[in-house]
Write a protein that holds these residues in place. Structure first.
Motif, PDB file in Angstrom:
ATOM      1  N   ASN A 181      10.733  -4.993  -7.323  1.00  0.00           N
ATOM      2  CA  ASN A 181      12.158  -5.229  -7.105  1.00  0.00           C
ATOM      3  C   ASN A 181      12.932  -3.947  -6.839  1.00  0.00           C
ATOM      4  O   ASN A 181      14.012  -3.987  -6.229  1.00  0.00           O
ATOM      5  N   LEU A 182      12.424  -2.820  -7.313  1.00  0.00           N
ATOM      6  CA  LEU A 182      13.221  -1.593  -7.295  1.00  0.00           C
ATOM      7  C   LEU A 182      13.664  -1.154  -5.897  1.00  0.00           C
ATOM      8  O   LEU A 182      14.868  -0.877  -5.691  1.00  0.00           O
ATOM      9  N   PRO A 183      12.769  -1.065  -4.894  1.00  0.00           N
ATOM     10  CA  PRO A 183      13.250  -0.600  -3.577  1.00  0.00           C
ATOM     11  C   PRO A 183      14.296  -1.530  -2.969  1.00  0.00           C
ATOM     12  O   PRO A 183      15.310  -1.064  -2.439  1.00  0.00           O
ATOM     13  N   GLY A 184      14.072  -2.850  -3.058  1.00  0.00           N
ATOM     14  CA  GLY A 184      15.027  -3.787  -2.492  1.00  0.00           C
ATOM     15  C   GLY A 184      16.358  -3.783  -3.207  1.00  0.00           C
ATOM     16  O   GLY A 184      17.420  -3.884  -2.580  1.00  0.00           O
ATOM     17  N   VAL A 185      16.332  -3.646  -4.519  1.00  0.00           N
ATOM     18  CA  VAL A 185      17.573  -3.623  -5.298  1.00  0.00           C
ATOM     19  C   VAL A 185      18.400  -2.389  -4.949  1.00  0.00           C
ATOM     20  O   VAL A 185      19.630  -2.461  -4.824  1.00  0.00           O
ATOM     21  N   VAL A 186      17.734  -1.250  -4.783  1.00  0.00           N
ATOM     22  CA  VAL A 186      18.454  -0.019  -4.412  1.00  0.00           C
ATOM     23  C   VAL A 186      19.146  -0.200  -3.065  1.00  0.00           C
ATOM     24  O   VAL A 186      20.329   0.151  -2.891  1.00  0.00           O
ATOM     25  N   LEU A 187      18.440  -0.762  -2.089  1.00  0.00           N
ATOM     26  CA  LEU A 187      19.029  -0.952  -0.761  1.00  0.00           C
ATOM     27  C   LEU A 187      20.101  -2.030  -0.765  1.00  0.00           C
ATOM     28  O   LEU A 187      21.093  -1.922  -0.028  1.00  0.00           O
ATOM     29  N   ALA A 188      19.919  -3.080  -1.578  1.00  0.00           N
ATOM     30  CA  ALA A 188      20.887  -4.178  -1.610  1.00  0.00           C
ATOM     31  C   ALA A 188      22.242  -3.728  -2.120  1.00  0.00           C
ATOM     32  O   ALA A 188      23.255  -4.418  -1.906  1.00  0.00           O
ATOM     33  N   ALA A 205       9.202  -7.504   2.270  1.00  0.00           N
ATOM     34  CA  ALA A 205       8.540  -6.273   2.714  1.00  0.00           C
ATOM     35  C   ALA A 205       7.905  -5.539   1.533  1.00  0.00           C
ATOM     36  O   ALA A 205       6.751  -5.093   1.601  1.00  0.00           O
ATOM     37  N   ALA A 206       8.644  -5.419   0.431  1.00  0.00           N
ATOM     38  CA  ALA A 206       8.109  -4.726  -0.741  1.00  0.00           C
ATOM     39  C   ALA A 206       6.920  -5.473  -1.331  1.00  0.00           C
ATOM     40  O   ALA A 206       5.911  -4.860  -1.705  1.00  0.00           O
ATOM     41  N   GLY A 207       7.019  -6.800  -1.421  1.00  0.00           N
ATOM     42  CA  GLY A 207       5.939  -7.586  -2.006  1.00  0.00           C
ATOM     43  C   GLY A 207       4.662  -7.531  -1.203  1.00  0.00           C
ATOM     44  O   GLY A 207       3.562  -7.374  -1.754  1.00  0.00           O
ATOM     45  N   THR A 208       4.771  -7.650   0.125  1.00  0.00           N
ATOM     46  CA  THR A 208       3.565  -7.636   0.960  1.00  0.00           C
ATOM     47  C   THR A 208       2.932  -6.253   0.990  1.00  0.00           C
ATOM     48  O   THR A 208       1.704  -6.119   1.008  1.00  0.00           O
ATOM     49  N   ALA A 209       3.760  -5.198   1.005  1.00  0.00           N
ATOM     50  CA  ALA A 209       3.207  -3.837   0.975  1.00  0.00           C
ATOM     51  C   ALA A 209       2.492  -3.579  -0.344  1.00  0.00           C
ATOM     52  O   ALA A 209       1.407  -2.970  -0.372  1.00  0.00           O
ATOM     53  N   TYR A 210       3.081  -4.019  -1.441  1.00  0.00           N
ATOM     54  CA  TYR A 210       2.457  -3.844  -2.753  1.00  0.00           C
ATOM     55  C   TYR A 210       1.116  -4.573  -2.803  1.00  0.00           C
ATOM     56  O   TYR A 210       0.116  -4.031  -3.290  1.00  0.00           O
ATOM     57  N   ALA A 211       1.081  -5.793  -2.297  1.00  0.00           N
ATOM     58  CA  ALA A 211      -0.162  -6.572  -2.306  1.00  0.00           C
ATOM     59  C   ALA A 211      -1.246  -5.889  -1.489  1.00  0.00           C
ATOM     60  O   ALA A 211      -2.422  -5.879  -1.881  1.00  0.00           O
ATOM     61  N   ALA A 212      -0.868  -5.297  -0.348  1.00  0.00           N
ATOM     62  CA  ALA A 212      -1.853  -4.643   0.512  1.00  0.00           C
ATOM     63  C   ALA A 212      -2.508  -3.458  -0.193  1.00  0.00           C
ATOM     64  O   ALA A 212      -3.736  -3.326  -0.204  1.00  0.00           O
TER      65      ALA A 212
END
Length: 405
Positions: A181-188, A205-212
């Motif tokens: 949640n951190l990157p998206g919350v900062v940008l939001a 975007a954050a969730g899929t990158a983390y999963a990869a």
């Protein structure tokens, strides 16, 4: 014809209110179409229009077929035993497709793809750190014992796996969800990224990158074994690759998308750390825990990998419907508030132009198409600029007499 919700005047031919999106032709109890993709229902299981809400019907079909064909190629590589290629492609397919989508629709002209690349990099770094802590540095012994028990399927003994189960199916999913949640919350929190659909985009975007990155760390033995081709257990590997490629990536992405979208909230400006956000963050954590509990426990049963795949699809379906209901409610409620305040929104259309979905005329001051009900918020910033969707934008050039616009 006055709207029964916001009292805005609409043409007699209107099927939807141009200000608040209320269905003007539906009978009692009839549910209106999905405001992000008017050809679909709100509770329909449609992945592309959910995780890529800025796509038109034509571009959504292009992404859908590209994903299908790519998935077939990855499964084919797995069937041939090319596991390093298959696992790497499975981990990176959805994140790369999402990056192409963001570049293609040009969501934020004043914030280039570098912003989203930053989300990918930060999320990947967090995934690398957390994966090393849980799988290598702190709980390596418990994880190896846990994984070995699932492969052996020598019987289910809850007592012997309780601690690893709590660590890898409860603690790890919760920790990773909070960090995602951190990157998206900062940008939001930034004015140019405070819309709910923007929050959804950053969350996915954050969730899929983390999963990869988590997948690449967890399956790194495939790349370091020195064997390019494997001939044993390929049927099981196909199930694993499909799970990694589709289910895990999208479960992570949709769960984080729900939470960050709730942080953004409805209307202009972000809502922040509210009870609504905390409830949806808890829901996202619960979905991750449910997914991993199912996958870990079902691994002890015959055909456990296939059952885990089906369980993952079920969890994903719940998450997709949850996102669609959230977006629908946010789009309609924000539009009603703007209409009630008699204030113009930066998302309004301020000249007569055409709906990007059905190509019918959009009224001046509209937030919705009166024909198909498509929300103006569901188009990219580039498209809104072309539609003069902001009061400060110049109107489009008027067609010359006898010519096409």
């Amino acid at each position: 014809m006055p709207c029964p919700t916001c009292s805005s005047d609409n043409p007699e031919v209107a099927a939807y209110c141009h200000k608040c999106g209320t269905s003007l032709r539906a009978g009692a109890g009839t549910q209106r179409s999905y405001a992000v993709a008017s050809s679909e229902g709100v509770c329909q299981f449609a992945l592309i229009s959910t995780v890529m809400p800025h796509t038109s019907r034509e571009s959504a079909d292009n992404y859908r077929w590209a994903m299908i064909l790519s998935s077939v190629l990855v499964v084919g590589a797995t069937a041939l035993g090319l596991l390093p290629v298959a696992v790497a492609a499975a981990a990176l397919l959805v994140p790369l497709a999402y990056l192409v989508y963001i570049y293609d629709v040009n969501l934020w002209e004043d914030a280039p793809v570098a912003v989203v690349l930053g989300v990918f990099v930060v999320s990947g770094a967090l995934a690398l750190l957390v994966s090393l802590v849980f799988f290598d540095w702190v709980f390596a012994g418990q994880f190896q014992e846990f994984a070995a028990g699932g492969r052996a399927r020598s019987g289910f003994d809850l007592g012997s796996i309780l601690v690893p189960l709590l660590v890898f199916a409860v603690l790890l999913p919760v920790v990773s969800e909070v960090l995602r949640n951190l990157p998206g919350v900062v940008l939001a929190r930034m004015p140019q990224f405070d819309d709910m659909i923007d929050g959804l985009t950053f969350g996915v975007a954050a969730g899929t990158a983390y999963a990869a990155v988590e997948t690449l760390v967890l399956y790194r033995a495939v790349f370091t074994s020195g064997e390019l081709r494997t001939t044993e257990g390929l049927a099981g590997w196909i199930v694993v690759v499909v799970n990694l490629m589709v289910v895990k990536s999208l479960v992570y992405g949709t769960a984080t998308g729900i939470a960050v979208a709730a942080f953004s909230g409805k209307g202009e400006g972000y809502d922040g750390l509210t009870a609504f956000y905390l409830r949806n963050l808890g829901f996202a954590c619960l979905a991750n825990v449910a997914y991993w509990l199912g996958v870990r426990l079902l691994a002890y049963l015959p055909y456990g990998q296939a059952l885990g795949l089906l369980w993952g699809f079920l969890v994903l379906a719940v998450l997709v419907v949850r996102i669609r209901v959230m977006l629908q409610a946010a789009l309609l409620e924000a539009a009603v508030e703007d209409a009630a305040k008699a204030e113009s929104s930066s998302r309004d259309v301020f000249v007569e132009t055409f709906c990007p979905e059905c190509e019918n005329m959009l009224l001046s001051g509209a937030q919705f198409c009166i024909v198909c009900g498509e929300s103006v918020r569901a188009v990219s910033r580039q498209t809104r600029r072309q539609m003069a969707a902001s009061p400060g934008d110049p109107p489009p050039e008027q067609p010359t007499e006898g010519g096409a616009s």
